[in-house]
Write a protein that holds these residues in place. Structure first.
Motif, short mmCIF file in Angstrom:
data_model
loop_
_atom_site.label_atom_id
_atom_site.label_comp_id
_atom_site.label_asym_id
_atom_site.label_seq_id
_atom_site.Cartn_x
_atom_site.Cartn_y
_atom_site.Cartn_z
N GLN A 112 2.03 -24.60 -40.42
CA GLN A 112 1.55 -23.74 -39.35
C GLN A 112 2.64 -22.68 -39.14
N SER A 113 2.36 -21.71 -38.31
CA SER A 113 3.38 -20.70 -38.03
C SER A 113 4.56 -21.34 -37.32
N PRO A 114 5.79 -21.07 -37.77
CA PRO A 114 6.95 -21.58 -37.02
C PRO A 114 6.95 -21.11 -35.57
N ASP A 115 6.35 -19.95 -35.31
CA ASP A 115 6.28 -19.46 -33.93
C ASP A 115 5.41 -20.37 -33.06
N VAL A 116 4.39 -20.98 -33.66
CA VAL A 116 3.56 -21.94 -32.91
C VAL A 116 4.39 -23.16 -32.55
N ALA A 117 5.13 -23.67 -33.53
CA ALA A 117 5.99 -24.83 -33.27
C ALA A 117 7.03 -24.51 -32.21
N LYS A 118 7.57 -23.31 -32.27
CA LYS A 118 8.57 -22.89 -31.28
C LYS A 118 7.94 -22.82 -29.89
N MET A 119 6.78 -22.18 -29.81
CA MET A 119 6.09 -22.05 -28.53
C MET A 119 5.78 -23.42 -27.93
N ASN A 120 5.29 -24.34 -28.76
CA ASN A 120 4.94 -25.67 -28.26
C ASN A 120 6.18 -26.45 -27.83
N SER A 121 7.28 -26.28 -28.54
CA SER A 121 8.53 -26.94 -28.16
C SER A 121 9.00 -26.43 -26.80
N ILE A 122 8.94 -25.14 -26.61
CA ILE A 122 9.34 -24.55 -25.32
C ILE A 122 8.44 -25.07 -24.20
N THR A 123 7.13 -25.14 -24.47
CA THR A 123 6.19 -25.64 -23.47
C THR A 123 6.51 -27.09 -23.11
N LEU A 124 6.83 -27.92 -24.10
CA LEU A 124 7.18 -29.32 -23.84
C LEU A 124 8.41 -29.42 -22.94
N VAL A 125 9.43 -28.63 -23.24
CA VAL A 125 10.67 -28.70 -22.45
C VAL A 125 10.44 -28.21 -21.02
N LYS A 126 9.63 -27.17 -20.87
CA LYS A 126 9.30 -26.68 -19.52
C LYS A 126 8.52 -27.75 -18.74
N ALA A 127 7.57 -28.39 -19.40
CA ALA A 127 6.78 -29.42 -18.74
C ALA A 127 7.65 -30.62 -18.36
N ALA A 128 8.57 -30.99 -19.25
CA ALA A 128 9.48 -32.10 -18.95
C ALA A 128 10.30 -31.80 -17.70
N LYS A 129 10.70 -30.54 -17.55
CA LYS A 129 11.46 -30.15 -16.37
C LYS A 129 10.62 -30.30 -15.10
N VAL A 130 9.37 -29.87 -15.17
CA VAL A 130 8.47 -30.00 -14.03
C VAL A 130 8.29 -31.46 -13.63
N LEU A 131 8.15 -32.33 -14.63
CA LEU A 131 7.81 -33.73 -14.39
C LEU A 131 9.01 -34.65 -14.26
N GLY A 132 10.22 -34.10 -14.39
CA GLY A 132 11.41 -34.93 -14.27
C GLY A 132 11.62 -35.86 -15.44
N ILE A 133 11.17 -35.44 -16.62
CA ILE A 133 11.33 -36.25 -17.83
C ILE A 133 12.66 -35.91 -18.50
N PRO A 134 13.53 -36.89 -18.71
CA PRO A 134 14.82 -36.60 -19.35
C PRO A 134 14.64 -36.20 -20.82
#
Length: 201
Positions: free
Chosen positions: A27-49
């Motif tokens: 897949q596009s590396p940009d998709v992987a990058k975008m999804n990784s950023i989204t995961l880290v942002k969501a973890a911050k919202v939810l208090g996930i270490p």
């Protein structure tokens, strides 16, 4: 609905490095990058270490992917810099970092799916953790390699998932304050995907 709970989970990112991300061709590396950023942002919202680890970062000058440090500077500063160990679970510092979270469910993504992710996912599963492999926050060079890695992980009891699916499971209810924030993150993710990518800047 899934039994997945934010309070039981830790987010594991493996080898999200500039050169390593370039090996993603399924897949596009940009998709992987975008999804990784989204995961880290969501973890911050939810208090996930978060536990992050990199491979031969200094020797190969394969620096950590831009865009993540700003979201979680602590995870970046504490990332486990492996000097050659392929399976992150073979690195005692990495295992200690995971154990220190106190969480038994690992939401795991890596570059590549058929390399660093599969080895660590299988080892963590053998160690008694529940492991979710977030496939679209990584990728592989060849589709057949990615397919084989997915099959092997699935046969071992690793749960295969995607960024949108895992965040929906974690949010539980869009009407809650946390749910609304996660929904907004997913909306931004989708809008970026539909509108094209400028993520390499």
């Amino acid at each position: 609905m899934s039994n997945l709970k934010a309070q039981d989970s830790a987010l594991i990112l493996i080898d999200h490095q500039i050169i390593s991300m370039g090996f993603i061709k399924t897949q596009s590396p940009d998709v992987a990058k975008m999804n990784s950023i989204t995961l880290v942002k969501a973890a911050k919202v939810l208090g996930i270490p978060n536990v992050w680890t990199s491979s031969t970062e200094d020797d190969n000058q394969d620096w950590w992917m831009p865009g993540l440090e700003e979201i979680n500077p602590e995870a970046y500063a504490n990332r486990v810099k492996r000097t050659g160990i392929i399976d992150s679970w073979d690195d005692p510092d990495f295992v200690r970092a995971v154990e220190a979270t106190g969480r038994r469910t690992l939401l795991m993504a890596g570059t590549t799916n058929d390399g660093c992710l599969i080895y660590t996912a299988l080892s963590a599963k053998r160690a008694g953790y529940e492991v979710y492999a977030v496939l679209d926050a990584g990728g592989s060079v060849f589709q057949i390699s990615d397919n084989a890695a997915q099959l092997r992980m699935m046969q071992a009891g690793v749960l295969l998932t995607t960024t949108a699916a895992i965040l929906g499971e974690l949010a539980k209810d869009w009407a809650t304050p946390h749910g609304a924030q996660i929904r907004q993150l997913l909306a931004e993710n989708l809008t970026t995907a539909i509108g094209g990518f400028g993520l390499s800047k």
